[in-house]
Design a protein around this motif. Structure first.
Motif, mmCIF file in Angstrom:
data_model
loop_
_atom_site.group_PDB
_atom_site.id
_atom_site.type_symbol
_atom_site.label_atom_id
_atom_site.label_comp_id
_atom_site.label_asym_id
_atom_site.label_seq_id
_atom_site.Cartn_x
_atom_site.Cartn_y
_atom_site.Cartn_z
ATOM 1 N N GLU A 58 0.790 -1.375 0.041
ATOM 2 C CA GLU A 58 0.079 0.125 -0.053
ATOM 3 C C GLU A 58 0.955 1.398 0.148
ATOM 4 O OE1 GLU A 58 -3.435 0.028 0.149
ATOM 5 O OE2 GLU A 58 -4.147 -1.722 0.793
ATOM 6 N N GLU A 92 -3.390 6.117 -0.198
ATOM 7 C CA GLU A 92 -2.763 4.652 -0.177
ATOM 8 C C GLU A 92 -1.826 4.566 1.045
ATOM 9 O OE1 GLU A 92 -3.925 2.204 -1.477
ATOM 10 O OE2 GLU A 92 -4.898 2.635 -3.246
ATOM 11 N N HIS A 95 -3.412 3.893 4.178
ATOM 12 C CA HIS A 95 -3.620 2.454 4.245
ATOM 13 C C HIS A 95 -2.562 1.669 4.832
ATOM 14 C CE1 HIS A 95 -7.104 2.813 0.936
ATOM 15 N NE2 HIS A 95 -7.462 3.256 2.003
ATOM 16 N N GLU A 173 -11.242 1.425 -1.228
ATOM 17 C CA GLU A 173 -10.758 0.935 -2.511
ATOM 18 C C GLU A 173 -11.679 0.773 -3.555
ATOM 19 O OE1 GLU A 173 -7.771 0.271 -3.131
ATOM 20 O OE2 GLU A 173 -6.729 0.327 -1.337
HETATM 21 FE FE LIG Z 1 -5.255 0.872 -0.588
#
Ligand SMILES: [Fe+2]
Ligand SMILES: [Fe+2]
Length: 245
Positions: A58, A92, A95, A173
């Motif tokens: 990620e 991201e 994440h 997502e």
């Molecule tokens: Fe992600």
């Protein structure tokens, strides 16, 4: 399995994406660890190999992606796209940080590199934006199946923090997949590109199953279900791209 193609995001242009990602950026997950109990060795063995890999996967500085986005913006007159992708990369990295916080809480070491991730990165950077986004969205579609499975495991082992992280990942997502599918549509679709995307999905599905099938199976995903969900998401992504094109 999630319905991606009928979500509200499918009509978004890059200005809408920019507004959405900005708004989402103000609502980041605060992980509550107060109800976590110690994990058994077996539970650690099940969850951490894949969590470690996804934590790394990620994370990205996104330099190549932003460069490709700037070229695309100039060519297609889509001025907002690089800013959208910068917000996307930021998301991201959040994440990645959620998973890192979880691993830190349980004193699990982070990993610098892993083989699968390396292949994904090299492949992404080997072509233009089509390659970057195709590989990226393949990983994101697999992430929908993976975080669904991991969320099931989190509830089984009674880890509300991990269940919350998985919930947040699924929430974030799904729109990402619509966003990348929209871009792939603008780049132009066709049978050759679609065949390549199916090849990518087939290869990624097998590779992820070989590496993390244990976790997926614990989360209720046998190979057949894992594969059919991934390809179901791909069919929806292709449909969105075809409509955009
Ligand atoms: Fe992600
Ligand atoms: Fe994503």
């Amino acid at each position: 399995m999630f319905n991606i193609k009928d979500s509200k995001f499918t009509g978004y242009d890059y200005n809408d994406w920019f507004r959405y990602l900005k708004r989402n950026d103000r609502e980041r997950l605060k992980i509550d660890f107060s109800s976590e109990h110690e994990l058994t060795n077996r539970e650690r063995e099940i969850i951490f190999p894949s969590v470690r890999a996804f934590q790394r996967g990620e994370q990205s500085d996104g330099k190549c992606l932003v460069k490709a986005a700037v070229r695309f913006a100039k060519k297609y007159g889509e001025d907002k796209y690089p800013d959208v992708m910068k917000l996307f990369i930021r998301e991201e990295n959040f994440h990645s940080s959620y998973l890192a916080q979880y691993m830190n809480h349980f004193n699990e070491p982070l990993k610098k590199n892993n083989g699968l991730d390396h292949i994904f990165r090299k492949l992404r950077q080997s072509g233009g934006l089509f390659m970057e986004v195709s590989v990226l969205v393949t990983a994101e579609m697999i992430a929908l199946s993976y975080y669904s499975a991991l969320g099931n495991v989190a509830r089984m082992i009674d880890s509300p923090a991990l269940a919350d992280i998985c919930g947040q990942m699924l929430h974030d997502e799904l729109p990402h997949i619509v966003l990348q599918s929209h871009t792939l549509g603008l780049l132009g679709t066709g049978p050759v590109k679609n065949a390549f995307r199916r090849f990518l999905m087939g290869a990624a599905t097998i590779a992820v199953w070989i590496a993390y099938g244990d976790l997926l199976a614990q989360g209720g995903y046998w190979y057949k279900k894992f594969r059919s969900e991934n390809f179901g998401y791909l069919a929806q992504s292709i449909e969105i791209a075809d409509k955009t094109f």
